[in-house]
Design an enzyme around this catalytic site. Structure first.
Site, PDB file in Angstrom:
ATOM      1  N   ASP A  59       0.847  -1.199   0.000  1.00  0.00           N
ATOM      2  CA  ASP A  59       0.000   0.000   0.000  1.00  0.00           C
ATOM      3  C   ASP A  59       0.886   1.254   0.000  1.00  0.00           C
ATOM      4  O   ASP A  59       0.389   2.378  -0.123  1.00  0.00           O
ATOM      5  CB  ASP A  59      -1.000  -0.001   1.169  1.00  0.00           C
ATOM      6  CG  ASP A  59      -0.324   0.015   2.525  1.00  0.00           C
ATOM      7  OD1 ASP A  59       0.906  -0.173   2.596  1.00  0.00           O
ATOM      8  OD2 ASP A  59      -1.038   0.217   3.533  1.00  0.00           O
ATOM      9  N   ASP A  98      -1.163  -6.141  -0.647  1.00  0.00           N
ATOM     10  CA  ASP A  98      -1.378  -5.471   0.637  1.00  0.00           C
ATOM     11  C   ASP A  98      -2.814  -4.956   0.657  1.00  0.00           C
ATOM     12  O   ASP A  98      -3.219  -4.219  -0.248  1.00  0.00           O
ATOM     13  CB  ASP A  98      -0.432  -4.259   0.675  1.00  0.00           C
ATOM     14  CG  ASP A  98       0.136  -4.005   2.045  1.00  0.00           C
ATOM     15  OD1 ASP A  98      -0.247  -4.699   3.000  1.00  0.00           O
ATOM     16  OD2 ASP A  98       0.985  -3.102   2.138  1.00  0.00           O
ATOM     17  N   LYS A 128      -1.639  -9.371   2.444  1.00  0.00           N
ATOM     18  CA  LYS A 128      -0.963  -8.943   3.677  1.00  0.00           C
ATOM     19  C   LYS A 128      -1.897  -8.001   4.418  1.00  0.00           C
ATOM     20  O   LYS A 128      -2.530  -7.142   3.791  1.00  0.00           O
ATOM     21  CB  LYS A 128       0.359  -8.232   3.368  1.00  0.00           C
ATOM     22  CG  LYS A 128       1.044  -7.688   4.626  1.00  0.00           C
ATOM     23  CD  LYS A 128       2.476  -7.264   4.368  1.00  0.00           C
ATOM     24  CE  LYS A 128       2.650  -5.855   3.888  1.00  0.00           C
ATOM     25  NZ  LYS A 128       2.069  -4.809   4.758  1.00  0.00           N
ATOM     26  N   GLU A 130      -2.117  -5.595   8.138  1.00  0.00           N
ATOM     27  CA  GLU A 130      -1.336  -5.043   9.246  1.00  0.00           C
ATOM     28  C   GLU A 130      -2.041  -5.280  10.568  1.00  0.00           C
ATOM     29  O   GLU A 130      -3.273  -5.235  10.643  1.00  0.00           O
ATOM     30  CB  GLU A 130      -1.140  -3.527   9.049  1.00  0.00           C
ATOM     31  CG  GLU A 130      -0.293  -3.182   7.839  1.00  0.00           C
ATOM     32  CD  GLU A 130      -0.008  -1.683   7.742  1.00  0.00           C
ATOM     33  OE1 GLU A 130      -0.390  -0.914   8.658  1.00  0.00           O
ATOM     34  OE2 GLU A 130       0.596  -1.274   6.739  1.00  0.00           O
ATOM     35  N   GLU A 197       8.420  -4.690  11.032  1.00  0.00           N
ATOM     36  CA  GLU A 197       8.888  -3.389  10.546  1.00  0.00           C
ATOM     37  C   GLU A 197       9.364  -2.510  11.703  1.00  0.00           C
ATOM     38  O   GLU A 197       8.642  -2.329  12.699  1.00  0.00           O
ATOM     39  CB  GLU A 197       7.766  -2.679   9.774  1.00  0.00           C
ATOM     40  CG  GLU A 197       8.207  -1.299   9.258  1.00  0.00           C
ATOM     41  CD  GLU A 197       7.331  -0.710   8.165  1.00  0.00           C
ATOM     42  OE1 GLU A 197       6.409  -1.405   7.673  1.00  0.00           O
ATOM     43  OE2 GLU A 197       7.578   0.459   7.802  1.00  0.00           O
TER      44      GLU A 197
END
Ligand code: KIV
Length: 301
Positions: A59, A98, A128, A130, A197
């Site tokens: 993204d 994403d 993916k 988050e 991350e």
């Protein structure tokens, strides 16, 4: 180059990536998982041909390609559009899409439907998402629906407002312990890999030791099972603030700028186009053409 991980092994798959984790420690380095972002067809082709294992349609497209100042405005349709283009350029790597902010934050059935659009319409092989604890139910529902999920913890840009900015995570012992728990929870919920991350290197290494699925680090140290970078950062196409975890392998902004300025100069000075860039017409046809246009009256110069 002697070691191009997995190039001799054909198509990268979810089970193959998970198996790499079980390799003997001495061969693990040579089998590190490589991941890069891509948002368009020509870039995806280059990345795939270079032997990268996972192409992530991040993204981050919102910021590096579309000019938004965060990833939050990216729409589902924009993300699908870029994933389709990437899909057309990739043959060997695993294509992971994403999911943009808002596309998996509401009702589970709506999030499932959105994830399925990445698979059915755009050809993604995995998605993916988050976040940790709050995503566990969705992750198990997605894997039940045969959609492989890559988790993402630590600095999660979609929650940067809640986190108070783009800050390193896991800096206190308690926060670091919580990150380890979250990563384990993601694995238990069904994630086939977890992006870490902006976390301290020892924390990244500890999570990697504890998980049975690969960790993909971005600013999480060399102890992770793999690495990911944003393509534009790696090639020096991003301007302004560059995070500490970025290694630049080229300065393409400078090269592009030089080339564009040379083009402007050449056109203005008449250096381009030259004869080699120009089409010809036979002498006979040229003569007839000149006669024909005479009947249109005089030209302006
Ligand atoms: O969107 C993205 O590019 C990402 C990677 C940095 C992991 O999420």
């Amino acid at each position: 180059m002697s070691i191009l991980p997995n190039q001799d092994h054909g198509k990268v798959t979810v089970p193959e990536l998970m198996q790499r984790k079980n390799l003997a420690a001495d061969s693990r380095n040579a089998r590190k998982v490589t991941c890069l972002t891509a948002y368009d067809y020509p870039t995806a082709r280059l990345i795939d041909e270079a032997g990268v294992d996972i192409v992530l349609v991040g993204d981050s497209v919102a910021m590096v390609m579309l000019g938004y100042d965060s990833t939050l405005p990216l729409t589902l349709d924009e993300a699908l559009h870029h994933t389709k283009a990437v899909r057309r350029g990739v043959q060997r790597a695993l294509v992971v899409a994403d999911m943009p902010y808002g596309s998996y934050h509401g009702e589970i059935h709506e999030s499932l439907r959105n994830a399925m659009r990445f698979v059915k319409e755009a050809g993604a092989e995995a998605v993916k998402i988050e976040g940790g604890e709050r995503r566990l139910e969705l992750i198990s529902r997605l894997t039940e629906a045969e959609i492989p999920v890559m988790g993402h913890v630590g600095l999660t840009p979609q929650s940067s407002t809640m986190l108070g900015g783009f800050k390193t995570q896991g800096k206190t012992s308690e926060a670091a312990r919580r990150l380890v728990e979250e990563a384990l929870e993601l694995e238990a919920a069904g994630c086939f890999a977890v992006v870490l991350e902006a976390v301290p290197a020892p924390v990244g290494a500890e999570i990697t030791r504890r998980l049975r699925v690969p960790t993909i680090g971005i600013g999480a140290g060399a102890g992770c099972d793999g690495q990911v970078l944003v393509y534009h950062d790696l090639l020096g196409l991003t301007e302004g603030h560059i995070p500490r975890f970025v290694k630049r392998y080229a300065n393409l902004s400078r090269e592009i700028r030089d080339a564009l300025e040379a083009y402007v100069h050449d056109v203005r000075t008449g250096t381009f186009p030259e004869e080699q860039h120009t089409y010809t017409i036979s002498d006979g046809e040229l003569e007839r053409f000149e006669e024909a246009v005479e009947s249109l009256g005089p030209s302006r110069d």
